[in-house]
Every structure is written in C-alpha cells, then in structure tokens.
Design an enzyme around this catalytic site. Structure first.
Site, PDB file in Angstrom:
ATOM      1  NE  ARG A   1      -4.278  -1.698  -0.001  1.00  0.00           N
ATOM      2  CZ  ARG A   1      -5.112  -1.612   0.672  1.00  0.00           C
ATOM      3  NH1 ARG A   1      -5.400  -0.472   1.536  1.00  0.00           N
ATOM      4  NH2 ARG A   1      -6.148  -2.462   0.527  1.00  0.00           N
TER       5      ARG A   1
ATOM      6  CG  HIS B   1      16.935 -10.788  -0.244  1.00  0.00           C
ATOM      7  ND1 HIS B   1      16.627 -11.605  -0.835  1.00  0.00           N
ATOM      8  CD2 HIS B   1      17.795  -9.785  -1.108  1.00  0.00           C
ATOM      9  CE1 HIS B   1      17.093 -11.483  -2.072  1.00  0.00           C
ATOM     10  NE2 HIS B   1      17.866 -10.523  -2.122  1.00  0.00           N
TER      11      HIS B   1
ATOM     12  NE  ARG C   1      13.752  -9.679  -5.134  1.00  0.00           N
ATOM     13  CZ  ARG C   1      14.043 -10.835  -5.486  1.00  0.00           C
ATOM     14  NH1 ARG C   1      13.992 -11.864  -4.838  1.00  0.00           N
ATOM     15  NH2 ARG C   1      14.051 -11.175  -7.094  1.00  0.00           N
TER      16      ARG C   1
ATOM     17  CG  HIS D   1      11.087  -7.524   0.153  1.00  0.00           C
ATOM     18  ND1 HIS D   1      12.271  -7.491   0.246  1.00  0.00           N
ATOM     19  CD2 HIS D   1      10.554  -8.788  -0.332  1.00  0.00           C
ATOM     20  CE1 HIS D   1      12.988  -8.620  -0.062  1.00  0.00           C
ATOM     21  NE2 HIS D   1      11.945  -9.229  -0.462  1.00  0.00           N
TER      22      HIS D   1
ATOM     23  CD  GLU E   1      18.746 -13.535   2.902  1.00  0.00           C
ATOM     24  OE1 GLU E   1      18.728 -14.619   3.487  1.00  0.00           O
ATOM     25  OE2 GLU E   1      17.537 -13.248   2.200  1.00  0.00           O
TER      26      GLU E   1
ATOM     27  CB  THR F   1      10.748 -16.391  -2.631  1.00  0.00           C
ATOM     28  OG1 THR F   1      11.647 -16.570  -1.617  1.00  0.00           O
ATOM     29  CG2 THR F   1      10.383 -18.097  -3.221  1.00  0.00           C
TER      30      THR F   1
ATOM     31  CG  HIS G   1      14.120 -20.670   0.537  1.00  0.00           C
ATOM     32  ND1 HIS G   1      14.095 -19.083   0.391  1.00  0.00           N
ATOM     33  CD2 HIS G   1      13.363 -21.352  -0.254  1.00  0.00           C
ATOM     34  CE1 HIS G   1      13.380 -19.031  -0.878  1.00  0.00           C
ATOM     35  NE2 HIS G   1      12.826 -20.186  -1.183  1.00  0.00           N
TER      36      HIS G   1
ATOM     37  N   GLY H   1      11.556 -16.159   7.905  1.00  0.00           N
ATOM     38  CA  GLY H   1      10.602 -15.119   7.868  1.00  0.00           C
ATOM     39  C   GLY H   1       9.112 -15.289   7.608  1.00  0.00           C
TER      40      GLY H   1
END
Length: 241
Positions: A18, A43, A45, A50, A70, A100, A190, A212
C-alpha cells in the site's frame, strides 16, 4: 545452541503493498530481538520489492544482535554492503521474475566473481555467507572461495512430502558434513515453517536457521513476539532430543 535469524522482508512486503509508512521493519527488528531473535536477516533486492535502502541504513545502528544482509552479487549491492557494514552478508542469486529466491548461488559457475566479492567484503570487516544448494561440489567451491559460512537452501526439502522429503533431508545432512569437513560454519533456511523446522533444527552442525515468511504469517494470529518465541522453542526442543 542453534540460533534463529528472523527475516523481516515480508514485514516490508506488507508496507510496500500500500506504499504506507507501516508496518515499520525497524520496529519489527527491535521487537524481534526483544522476543529472542539471535539476528535479523533482510534481503535488499535489486528491484526493491520489499526492503528499501533506507531500511537497511536505519536498522543497522539500532540492532543489539547481528544484521545479516542478503544481497545479489552485483557492484551496486557490494558497494551498499561495504558502506553499511553489517555483521554478515549472505550472497544470494536473484531473478527479477521470481516470487522468492528459487535456488542456490552457482559458486562453481561464477567462481572468480564470488571469490572477489568474498575478498572485498572480508577486507571491509564483514563475515561472508554463500546461499547454496546442499551440493558437495558447490560447498567445496565455497570453501575454495574463502567464504567462512554457507547457508544451505532448504527449499527442496520444504516443498517435498513423504519419502521425497526424507531424501531431501538426507541431502542436507550430507551437505552439513561436507561443510564441517571444510571448516565452514553451516547455516540453513528457505521455506521452513512450524511443521517442518524440527527435522532440520535437529541436525547437529547447523548453527543457524533463517526464517521469515512463516513467522510473519503466524504473527497475524498469535502476535509477532509469540510467533518468534514459538519458533525458537521448536528449534531448541529439536536440538535437545
């Protein structure tokens, strides 16, 4: 004692859905530490889907435990890592279209680049981990690249059922043995959740699990701190058996 790294990526995912200021990954990190997290994993990215750069810089000085950052093996990410100086950097593969991380880093296929990145980060005082599949050849390459830590990709185990899951678990056990033989610290993560974590946590030689999504999901029902405490309790119980 096995350690639990709380991955806060999907706290940031909720925020980015949002484009609000909440939920705040920094608040999640601090409260995770209060609940018993041994480290905070995030992470950054390339697509910034995110976690954002500002999150990394805001969280780093506020942690009482360790930051495990990460990131992909790119000049931009290595520059950010060297500037932030987290306790740990875990190098991971990245594809823009993936939901992912889909597989482990191909250390064999890009050995020189990996070795150079390990050297750069180590020189900056950062401990380096390589996120790899539970494969002996990749583990041996990680050791040759001078990485002190590996994180075994547990996704295949997490997605398997029955006899196939047991075979994948045996692959992880064998990979842990290879890693220890080469003097590496062995972590894993993972796809782990409350229903499958104990089989992995029970493996002697695994130092740390990074989890996570399952914890963020459980927090919807039980609250953030309880979701973390319950996961850590399962891990400790499994290791004590």
């Amino acid at each position: 004692m096995i350690e639990l790294g709380i991955n806060i990526d999907h706290v940031a995912t909720l925020r980015q859905q949002r484009h609000t200021a909440y939920p705040d990954p920094l608040a999640a990190a601090v409260r995770a530490e209060d609940a018993g997290a041994d480290l905070i994993t995030l992470h950054l990215r390339e697509d910034r889907r995110h976690i954002q750069d500002a999150d990394v810089y805001a969280i780093r000085p506020r942690l009482r435990t360790r930051m495990n950052l990460e990131c992909a093996l790119t000049p931009e990410m290595l520059e950010i890592a060297c500037a932030v100086k987290p306790s740990d950097v875990c190098l991971v593969p990245e594809k823009r279209a993936e939901l992912t991380t889909e597989g482990g880093l191909d250390v064999l296929g890009q050995f020189d680049a990996v070795a150079d990145a390990v050297a750069l980060l180590t020189e900056a005082g950062i401990r380096v981990s390589l996120f790899i599949d539970p494969d002996a050849a990749q583990i041996e390459a990680a050791a040759r690249a001078q990485a002190p830590v590996i994180e075994l990709h547990t996704g295949a185990y997490a997605e398997a059922e029955g006899e196939l899951a047991e075979r994948e678990l045996e692959r992880i056990r064998a990979a842990v043995d290879v890693g220890l033989l080469h003097g590496l610290r062995v972590n894993a993560g993972h796809g782990l959740h409350y229903g499958n974590v104990q089989a992995v946590a029970a493996i002697d030689g695994i130092s740390e699990l990074n989890i996570g999504h399952a914890i963020v999901a459980q927090a919807v029902f039980d609250g953030w701190e309880k979701a973390i405490r319950d996961m850590k309790a399962l891990m400790i119980q499994a290791r004590a058996r």
